[in-house]
Structures are given as C-alpha cells and as structure tokens.
Write a protein that holds these residues in place. Sequence first.
Motif, PDB file in Angstrom:
ATOM      1  N   VAL A   1       0.853  -1.198   0.000  1.00 32.49           N
ATOM      2  CA  VAL A   1       0.000   0.000   0.000  1.00 32.49           C
ATOM      3  C   VAL A   1       0.888   1.247   0.000  1.00 32.49           C
ATOM      4  N   ALA A   2       1.827   1.270  -0.919  1.00 35.20           N
ATOM      5  CA  ALA A   2       2.753   2.405  -1.025  1.00 35.20           C
ATOM      6  C   ALA A   2       2.021   3.714  -1.255  1.00 35.20           C
ATOM      7  N   GLN A   3       0.820   3.652  -1.831  1.00 35.08           N
ATOM      8  CA  GLN A   3       0.053   4.876  -2.069  1.00 35.08           C
ATOM      9  C   GLN A   3      -0.339   5.555  -0.770  1.00 35.08           C
ATOM     10  N   GLN A   4      -0.364   4.821   0.319  1.00 32.22           N
ATOM     11  CA  GLN A   4      -0.647   5.432   1.615  1.00 32.22           C
ATOM     12  C   GLN A   4       0.644   5.836   2.323  1.00 32.22           C
ATOM     13  N   GLU A   5       1.720   5.159   2.034  1.00 35.87           N
ATOM     14  CA  GLU A   5       3.017   5.490   2.628  1.00 35.87           C
ATOM     15  C   GLU A   5       3.619   6.739   1.982  1.00 35.87           C
ATOM     16  N   ASP A   6       3.497   6.842   0.674  1.00 37.08           N
ATOM     17  CA  ASP A   6       4.082   7.956  -0.075  1.00 37.08           C
ATOM     18  C   ASP A   6       3.128   8.353  -1.201  1.00 37.08           C
ATOM     19  N   PRO A   7       2.002   8.990  -0.855  1.00 34.84           N
ATOM     20  CA  PRO A   7       0.997   9.307  -1.881  1.00 34.84           C
ATOM     21  C   PRO A   7       1.504  10.236  -2.973  1.00 34.84           C
ATOM     22  N   ARG A   8       2.362  11.188  -2.601  1.00 24.48           N
ATOM     23  CA  ARG A   8       2.871  12.099  -3.627  1.00 24.48           C
ATOM     24  C   ARG A   8       3.815  11.380  -4.581  1.00 24.48           C
ATOM     25  N   GLY A   9       4.646  10.499  -4.039  1.00 25.05           N
ATOM     26  CA  GLY A   9       5.570   9.765  -4.896  1.00 25.05           C
ATOM     27  C   GLY A   9       4.844   8.882  -5.896  1.00 25.05           C
ATOM     28  N   VAL A  10       3.790   8.217  -5.429  1.00 22.93           N
ATOM     29  CA  VAL A  10       3.013   7.367  -6.326  1.00 22.93           C
ATOM     30  C   VAL A  10       2.286   8.221  -7.369  1.00 22.93           C
ATOM     31  N   ALA A  11       1.745   9.357  -6.928  1.00 28.87           N
ATOM     32  CA  ALA A  11       1.075  10.259  -7.876  1.00 28.87           C
ATOM     33  C   ALA A  11       2.050  10.745  -8.942  1.00 28.87           C
ATOM     34  N   ALA A  12       3.268  11.084  -8.527  1.00 28.68           N
ATOM     35  CA  ALA A  12       4.269  11.572  -9.477  1.00 28.68           C
ATOM     36  C   ALA A  12       4.627  10.497 -10.493  1.00 28.68           C
ATOM     37  N   LEU A  13       4.730   9.257 -10.047  1.00 24.06           N
ATOM     38  CA  LEU A  13       5.066   8.169 -10.969  1.00 24.06           C
ATOM     39  C   LEU A  13       3.927   7.925 -11.964  1.00 24.06           C
ATOM     40  N   ILE A  14       2.699   7.929 -11.473  1.00 23.49           N
ATOM     41  CA  ILE A  14       1.548   7.743 -12.364  1.00 23.49           C
ATOM     42  C   ILE A  14       1.508   8.850 -13.414  1.00 23.49           C
ATOM     43  N   ALA A  15       1.717  10.097 -12.970  1.00 21.12           N
ATOM     44  CA  ALA A  15       1.695  11.221 -13.905  1.00 21.12           C
ATOM     45  C   ALA A  15       2.809  11.095 -14.936  1.00 21.12           C
ATOM     46  N   GLU A  16       3.984  10.666 -14.485  1.00 19.76           N
ATOM     47  CA  GLU A  16       5.109  10.489 -15.408  1.00 19.76           C
ATOM     48  C   GLU A  16       4.797   9.427 -16.455  1.00 19.76           C
ATOM     49  N   LEU A  17       4.221   8.309 -16.014  1.00 22.44           N
ATOM     50  CA  LEU A  17       3.888   7.241 -16.950  1.00 22.44           C
ATOM     51  C   LEU A  17       2.824   7.691 -17.954  1.00 22.44           C
ATOM     52  N   ALA A  18       1.975   8.626 -17.508  1.00 20.57           N
ATOM     53  CA  ALA A  18       0.933   9.162 -18.396  1.00 20.57           C
ATOM     54  C   ALA A  18       1.468  10.238 -19.326  1.00 20.57           C
ATOM     55  N   GLY A  19       2.758  10.597 -19.146  1.00 22.34           N
ATOM     56  CA  GLY A  19       3.358  11.583 -20.023  1.00 22.34           C
ATOM     57  C   GLY A  19       3.206  13.002 -19.563  1.00 22.34           C
ATOM     58  N   GLU A  20       2.843  13.199 -18.288  1.00 24.36           N
ATOM     59  CA  GLU A  20       2.643  14.552 -17.766  1.00 24.36           C
ATOM     60  C   GLU A  20       3.265  14.624 -16.374  1.00 24.36           C
ATOM     61  N   PRO A  21       4.580  14.913 -16.263  1.00 27.49           N
ATOM     62  CA  PRO A  21       5.243  14.943 -14.951  1.00 27.49           C
ATOM     63  C   PRO A  21       4.541  15.869 -13.968  1.00 27.49           C
ATOM     64  N   LEU A  22       4.479  15.423 -12.714  1.00 23.64           N
ATOM     65  CA  LEU A  22       3.831  16.201 -11.661  1.00 23.64           C
ATOM     66  C   LEU A  22       4.725  17.373 -11.288  1.00 23.64           C
ATOM     67  N   ALA A  23       4.147  18.569 -11.234  1.00 28.64           N
ATOM     68  CA  ALA A  23       4.926  19.757 -10.876  1.00 28.64           C
ATOM     69  C   ALA A  23       5.494  19.612  -9.479  1.00 28.64           C
ATOM     70  N   ALA A  24       6.723  20.066  -9.298  1.00 27.68           N
ATOM     71  CA  ALA A  24       7.386  19.904  -8.008  1.00 27.68           C
ATOM     72  C   ALA A  24       6.641  20.600  -6.890  1.00 27.68           C
ATOM     73  N   GLU A  25       5.943  21.702  -7.221  1.00 27.86           N
ATOM     74  CA  GLU A  25       5.259  22.467  -6.173  1.00 27.86           C
ATOM     75  C   GLU A  25       3.872  21.955  -5.872  1.00 27.86           C
ATOM     76  N   ALA A  26       3.399  20.941  -6.614  1.00 28.91           N
ATOM     77  CA  ALA A  26       2.031  20.454  -6.398  1.00 28.91           C
ATOM     78  C   ALA A  26       1.886  19.893  -4.992  1.00 28.91           C
ATOM     79  N   GLN A  27       0.918  20.375  -4.261  1.00 33.64           N
ATOM     80  CA  GLN A  27       0.667  19.928  -2.903  1.00 33.64           C
ATOM     81  C   GLN A  27      -0.815  19.628  -2.732  1.00 33.64           C
ATOM     82  N   PRO A  28      -1.159  18.688  -1.848  1.00 36.96           N
ATOM     83  CA  PRO A  28      -2.577  18.389  -1.646  1.00 36.96           C
ATOM     84  C   PRO A  28      -3.273  19.496  -0.873  1.00 36.96           C
ATOM     85  N   ALA A  29      -4.552  19.692  -1.150  1.00 33.43           N
ATOM     86  CA  ALA A  29      -5.333  20.701  -0.433  1.00 33.43           C
ATOM     87  C   ALA A  29      -5.886  20.093   0.845  1.00 33.43           C
ATOM     88  N   GLY A  30      -5.219  20.325   1.947  1.00 40.30           N
ATOM     89  CA  GLY A  30      -5.705  19.841   3.241  1.00 40.30           C
ATOM     90  C   GLY A  30      -5.469  18.373   3.468  1.00 40.30           C
TER      91      GLY A  30
END
Length: 263
Positions: free
Chosen positions: A234-263
């Motif tokens: 359940v790495a998505q709960q351990e490191d949600p931003r890291g998993v999100a960044a990898l998914i975005a990269e695989l989709a061809g749209e790297p996650l911006a470094a400043e992207a942060q969750p709202a709350g």
Amino acid sequence: MHPRLRPLFALLLCAACLLLPAVAAAKQTFVMVHGATAGGWEWKRTGQFLVDAGHTVYRPTLTGLGEREHLNSTEIDLETHINDVVNLILFEDLHDVVLTGHSYGGMVITGVMDRIPERLRHVVFLDAAVPGDGQSIWDLFEGGGQDPERFKDGFMQVPWVKPGDKPPYSVKHSVKCFSQPVRYRNPAALALPVSYVAFVPADQSVEERARKDRSWQNAKARGWTIRTFPGGHVAQQEDPRGVAALIAELAGEPLAAEAQPAG
C-alpha cells in the motif's frame, strides 16, 4: 499603447491563443481503481496530488466495498466490479482515460480494457494482478481460499477490522470476485500502451521480486513498461505524492514539483 507596439502585441496574443489549447490538452483524466476490501478512499491523497496539478481524477468505489458496504453480498463477482468502472467511464462520457488499478484492481481493469479499449489512452497496473485471458486471480496465484478462517460464509474476511472501528476501513469481500475468470482477448485491448509498477519493500530485492512475481513476468512477456517503486503493497498510503508523481510520469505529464494536496 504606442502604435509601433500594436503589431507585436497582436503577434503575442495570437501565439498565446495557439499555445493555450495545447497546454490544456496536456492535462489528463485518471480513473483509479482500488484493491480488494478497500474503497476509493484509499486513493484520496494520491488522487489529490493529481487534482492539484490540474488533472481530473475519478476514484470509484466498487460495489459492496468502502462507502458502498451496505450493498455487500456474496452474489457480487468480478463482472459486477468491471461493470462499475465501465459504466462510470461511459456515463461520465470519458475519453483518453489513464486507467490505474491496484492489487485486485488489476483484475478489474483487465476486464475494462477488454470491454472499452477505445476509451483508454494508457493503463497502469500498480502492484496489481496481471491475469491472462480466462484466468481468475486464484488461477494467477495458483489457488486461494484455502484458509477456512479467512475465507468463510462466501466472503474473504478482514480480521484486522474490529467492531466499533471508525470509517474508512476495509470490509469483507465476496469470494466470487476471486474465483471468476476475466476476459482479455480484444485485439484493441492487447494493443493499448500499459505500464506495470511493482511496489518493492526495503527488505526485498528487485531481482527476487522479478523472479517470483507472475504478474511482473506476464507484463514483461507482453512488452509492457516495467517500473519499480520503493514501498510496501500500500505504497500509495506510505508515499501518496511519490506514487502520484510516478503515475503522472507514466501518463506523459510529470507532476509539478510544487504540487501539494489541499488539506
């Protein structure tokens, strides 16, 4: 405005109008399918990083699980859950979807690929089951349901959930979801671009995981992109931003470094 600057301003405005649609088109639509006993809640933080980066994210909860626990039944099977995701995509009229599935969710998204490949642009299996045509998840892992304490009364039980626990929590899961085979033979589905990501904990080597993981082996045999990510199942709960960044990269749209969750 000085008259000499007007042609330059018009040129810049024209260029901006041409560039804006391309920027908008780069944003993706993600449909994220959770694993057994869980719910869409399990992907909330990961999904939020993608939303904050400007993407659209759907986190469907499969029938009988999560907040849909009141619909739980031993009659729910894999086809029920495939229908959940197919109908979400069709009724929301989604196209060019980046479809992700975690764990048991790999069975579900395999069925979705076979049914509506024309709606998908990329598929990502996140530490997920990668079955062949006509296989159930128990076929893939060479059996299942042998533990009478964990598999009883038509459900896979979740003993770590105690009476009085506050949501969100995992719930029991119909065993028909694990014994029903999936269809994966549509030529258009077989041609989709797909990535397989193995979540590899610190105490396991990548080489060992690759040697033992039948899903990894199936993905490699199909020529899929193979990636690893450090963490438990359940790495998505351990490191949600890291998993999100990898998914975005695989989709061809790297996650911006400043992207942060709202709350």
